[in-house]
Design an enzyme around this catalytic site. Sequence first.
Site, PDB file in Angstrom:
ATOM      1  N   LYS A 195      75.280  79.428  32.018  1.00 17.85           N
ATOM      2  CA  LYS A 195      75.916  78.543  33.327  1.00 17.85           C
ATOM      3  C   LYS A 195      75.594  77.558  34.187  1.00 17.85           C
ATOM      4  O   LYS A 195      74.993  78.182  34.784  1.00 17.85           O
ATOM      5  CB  LYS A 195      76.893  79.726  34.450  1.00 17.85           C
ATOM      6  CG  LYS A 195      77.936  79.250  35.072  1.00 17.85           C
ATOM      7  CD  LYS A 195      78.624  80.604  36.300  1.00 17.85           C
ATOM      8  CE  LYS A 195      77.380  80.072  37.563  1.00 17.85           C
ATOM      9  NZ  LYS A 195      78.046  78.797  37.991  1.00 17.85           N
ATOM     10  N   GLY A 247      68.247  79.386  42.108  1.00 18.34           N
ATOM     11  CA  GLY A 247      69.418  79.535  42.930  1.00 18.34           C
ATOM     12  C   GLY A 247      69.105  79.579  44.280  1.00 18.34           C
ATOM     13  O   GLY A 247      67.685  80.002  44.419  1.00 18.34           O
ATOM     14  N   THR A 249      68.305  81.990  48.326  1.00 23.44           N
ATOM     15  CA  THR A 249      67.908  83.206  48.315  1.00 23.44           C
ATOM     16  C   THR A 249      69.092  84.486  47.991  1.00 23.44           C
ATOM     17  O   THR A 249      68.887  85.453  48.074  1.00 23.44           O
ATOM     18  CB  THR A 249      66.917  83.479  49.931  1.00 23.44           C
ATOM     19  OG1 THR A 249      65.529  82.662  48.990  1.00 23.44           O
ATOM     20  CG2 THR A 249      66.056  84.274  49.529  1.00 23.44           C
ATOM     21  N   GLU A 269      63.823  82.372  40.359  1.00 24.70           N
ATOM     22  CA  GLU A 269      63.351  81.426  40.997  1.00 24.70           C
ATOM     23  C   GLU A 269      64.544  80.721  42.315  1.00 24.70           C
ATOM     24  O   GLU A 269      65.672  80.335  42.237  1.00 24.70           O
ATOM     25  CB  GLU A 269      63.364  80.223  39.933  1.00 24.70           C
ATOM     26  CG  GLU A 269      62.306  80.475  39.208  1.00 24.70           C
ATOM     27  CD  GLU A 269      61.216  80.485  38.997  1.00 24.70           C
ATOM     28  OE1 GLU A 269      60.799  79.709  40.238  1.00 24.70           O
ATOM     29  OE2 GLU A 269      60.215  80.630  37.726  1.00 24.70           O
ATOM     30  N   CYS A 303      63.542  72.660  45.367  1.00 25.49           N
ATOM     31  CA  CYS A 303      63.503  74.005  46.127  1.00 25.49           C
ATOM     32  C   CYS A 303      62.005  74.273  46.924  1.00 25.49           C
ATOM     33  O   CYS A 303      61.466  74.652  47.927  1.00 25.49           O
ATOM     34  CB  CYS A 303      63.167  75.163  44.657  1.00 25.49           C
ATOM     35  SG  CYS A 303      62.491  74.516  43.190  1.00 25.49           S
ATOM     36  N   GLU A 401      65.220  76.834  54.963  1.00 25.28           N
ATOM     37  CA  GLU A 401      65.158  76.277  54.681  1.00 25.28           C
ATOM     38  C   GLU A 401      66.804  75.142  54.380  1.00 25.28           C
ATOM     39  O   GLU A 401      67.851  76.315  54.798  1.00 25.28           O
ATOM     40  CB  GLU A 401      65.611  76.943  53.041  1.00 25.28           C
ATOM     41  CG  GLU A 401      65.917  75.546  51.684  1.00 25.28           C
ATOM     42  CD  GLU A 401      65.586  76.207  50.589  1.00 25.28           C
ATOM     43  OE1 GLU A 401      66.655  77.289  50.134  1.00 25.28           O
ATOM     44  OE2 GLU A 401      64.771  75.526  48.729  1.00 25.28           O
TER      45      GLU A 401
HETATM   46  P1  NAD Z   1      73.315  78.848  44.757  1.00 25.63           P
HETATM   47  O1  NAD Z   1      72.417  80.062  45.162  1.00 25.63           O
HETATM   48  O2  NAD Z   1      74.589  78.509  45.264  1.00 25.63           O
HETATM   49  O3  NAD Z   1      73.721  79.271  43.412  1.00 25.63           O
HETATM   50  C1  NAD Z   1      72.946  79.052  41.868  1.00 25.63           C
HETATM   51  C2  NAD Z   1      74.135  79.674  41.168  1.00 25.63           C
HETATM   52  O4  NAD Z   1      74.323  80.483  41.233  1.00 25.63           O
HETATM   53  C3  NAD Z   1      75.280  78.655  40.828  1.00 25.63           C
HETATM   54  O5  NAD Z   1      75.341  78.037  39.092  1.00 25.63           O
HETATM   55  C4  NAD Z   1      76.140  79.244  41.106  1.00 25.63           C
HETATM   56  O6  NAD Z   1      77.855  78.674  40.516  1.00 25.63           O
HETATM   57  C5  NAD Z   1      75.839  80.661  40.838  1.00 25.63           C
HETATM   58  N1  NAD Z   1      76.293  81.591  42.003  1.00 25.63           N
HETATM   59  C6  NAD Z   1      76.563  81.332  43.304  1.00 25.63           C
HETATM   60  N2  NAD Z   1      76.726  82.852  43.892  1.00 25.63           N
HETATM   61  C7  NAD Z   1      77.032  83.739  42.571  1.00 25.63           C
HETATM   62  C8  NAD Z   1      76.741  85.019  42.702  1.00 25.63           C
HETATM   63  N3  NAD Z   1      77.616  85.723  43.676  1.00 25.63           N
HETATM   64  N4  NAD Z   1      76.346  85.905  41.668  1.00 25.63           N
HETATM   65  C9  NAD Z   1      75.837  84.742  40.052  1.00 25.63           C
HETATM   66  N5  NAD Z   1      75.669  83.349  40.736  1.00 25.63           N
HETATM   67  C10 NAD Z   1      76.509  82.868  41.594  1.00 25.63           C
HETATM   68  O7  NAD Z   1      72.332  78.098  45.227  1.00 25.63           O
HETATM   69  P2  NAD Z   1      72.485  76.337  45.145  1.00 25.63           P
HETATM   70  O8  NAD Z   1      73.326  75.734  46.022  1.00 25.63           O
HETATM   71  O9  NAD Z   1      73.027  76.000  43.329  1.00 25.63           O
HETATM   72  O10 NAD Z   1      71.087  75.817  44.823  1.00 25.63           O
HETATM   73  C11 NAD Z   1      70.344  75.196  45.611  1.00 25.63           C
HETATM   74  C12 NAD Z   1      69.228  76.521  45.903  1.00 25.63           C
HETATM   75  O11 NAD Z   1      68.823  76.814  44.227  1.00 25.63           O
HETATM   76  C13 NAD Z   1      68.074  76.325  47.065  1.00 25.63           C
HETATM   77  O12 NAD Z   1      68.040  77.621  47.378  1.00 25.63           O
HETATM   78  C14 NAD Z   1      66.476  76.004  45.933  1.00 25.63           C
HETATM   79  O13 NAD Z   1      65.454  76.332  46.969  1.00 25.63           O
HETATM   80  C15 NAD Z   1      66.669  76.729  45.059  1.00 25.63           C
HETATM   81  N6  NAD Z   1      66.505  76.329  43.649  1.00 25.63           N
HETATM   82  C16 NAD Z   1      65.541  77.120  43.394  1.00 25.63           C
HETATM   83  C17 NAD Z   1      64.693  76.755  42.740  1.00 25.63           C
HETATM   84  C18 NAD Z   1      63.080  77.387  41.898  1.00 25.63           C
HETATM   85  O14 NAD Z   1      62.425  77.377  41.018  1.00 25.63           O
HETATM   86  N7  NAD Z   1      62.593  78.485  42.729  1.00 25.63           N
HETATM   87  C19 NAD Z   1      64.573  75.430  41.651  1.00 25.63           C
HETATM   88  C20 NAD Z   1      65.709  75.188  42.026  1.00 25.63           C
HETATM   89  C21 NAD Z   1      66.577  75.499  43.027  1.00 25.63           C
END
Ligand code: NAD
Length: 490
Positions: A195, A247, A249, A269, A303, A401
């Site tokens: 997804k 995504g 934390t 991650e 990230c 963050e």
């Molecule tokens: P997010 O957690 O809001 O969303 C990430 C994904 O999860 C999206 O596809 C979203 O639709 C889905 N999602 C949201 N709620 C969910 C739930 N309850 N259950 C399952 N899926 C759900 O994050 P974001 O705003 O899209 O991304 C930014 C974050 O991602 C930042 O915190 C960043 O640091 C992190 N990130 C980490 C890495 C890494 O490798 N550590 C890489 C890229 C981004």
Amino acid sequence: MIEENSGLHAEAAGTEWSYAPAPESLKVEIAEKYGLFINGRFVAPKSHKYFPTINPASEETLSQIAEAGGRDVEAAVAAAKAAQPAWARLKPTERAKFLFRIARRIQERTNELAVLETMDNGKPIAESRNVDLPLVAQHFFYHAGWCDKLKYAFPGRDPKPLGVCGQIIPWNFPLLMMAWKLAPALACGNTCVIKPAETTSLTALRLAEIFREIDLPPGVVNIVTGAGATGQMIVRHKAVNKIAFTGSTEVGKQIAAACADTDKRLTLELGGKSPHIIFENAALDQAIEGAITGIYFNQGHVCCAGSRLLVQESILDEVVSRLRERIKSLRMGDPLDKNTDVGAINSAEQLATVRYYIESGLEEGASIINSSDEPLPERGYWCRPCFFTDVQPSQLIAREEIFGPVLAVMSFRTPEEAISKANNTPYGLAAGIWTDKGSKMFEMAKRLKAGVVWCNGYNLFDPASPFGGYKESGFGREGGLQGLSAYVRM
Ligand code: NAD
């Protein structure tokens, strides 16, 4: 001497000049709406729901994206489950050929994919074309090489695929995160239900076209678009054997809780607040470039962004003065212009979050230095790159963050103090060190609680090198042997 048509515009007599606009000329086709990619075909969502995806630089609606509901996720998981045994039985060299073909097609369609990524995400075309896309192809090439060598990767073991992998990714590197998830899973004989993030689905769906072009067997990769609710359905599905999530934390913790009483494998991650440390004996020109790339690359939507700059006290004034000069030369604007350094923030929600943190920094007494004072474009989601001085470690901008182009500059006196400040965070994703003393690099790298430590460089990625975090930045690694091991049972 600047000649006419040389690409440089003399704005005033003398030294003031600017690059002429260099807009990308390739026009990509975007359908009015997209269905889900299930069992090798694009299908209308059984939910009958769609949502718009927007160009963050213009607020123009690019397309309508299907919102997968329960029955759609059910169909995608069933397709992945049905396809898995044959995919796993396929001769490993044949599996490798599919990954290799995906990589080659990505290379051939790089321009189109890069333009689409930039339009949907807001990142500069120079980044999507020169950084993201080459890494995406490399990831598939690298894992193509592993398909028939898994027994050598894990000597003395008998590695077997896990089954169906549910993969959920964010919007900051849409295609790259897809490659990080799909390539190792497929190489090990798993099938996937993936997804993309709700604001950046377009390139994932373009990749589906590539899967069709290379005749990837139906059901091996299924792409379900939607928001958090769709992600939750994948996480909770009983036939999914592994969840790989990248995504925030906050969501990562919810997913960990949802998987806790199941036998699903899980890798997370998550976010970061990475320290970037400059010692007084560093090569300053390079260190300043590293600091700038570390935080303003991809508008800070990284990230592992080096969002806390720790500078040895004796060179603090010099570093701040050079940063001030360098940040003024960053070009913010049309992401499709090849000269743009900093593009648009991905969504109105993310822009509001970044603004909230900038306000909090000002309220808590830190001083801000912006890239420029020129008015921002009327449409689109824009935030000037900036950095804060007079920052205390207790302030929000130093602790949380932000995920935007905002840097908190602080000082330290001794290496001991640098370590203690750098590790004073619930995160542990990455760190950077700038010094010309090798022993200091090794000592610092050993004591920094970060999954990746870059020395005299920053944001350097390679598919052979594992990436991942400590503490609230998650667990598990992606890339390299360690990344591969997350997709097999032995
Ligand atoms: P997010 O957690 O809001 O969303 C990430 C994904 O999860 C999206 O596809 C979203 O639709 C889905 N999602 C949201 N709620 C969910 C739930 N309850 N259950 C399952 N899926 C759900 O994050 P974001 O705003 O899209 O991304 C930014 C974050 O991602 C930042 O915190 C960043 O640091 C992190 N990130 C980490 C890495 C890494 O490798 N550590 C890489 C890229 C981004």
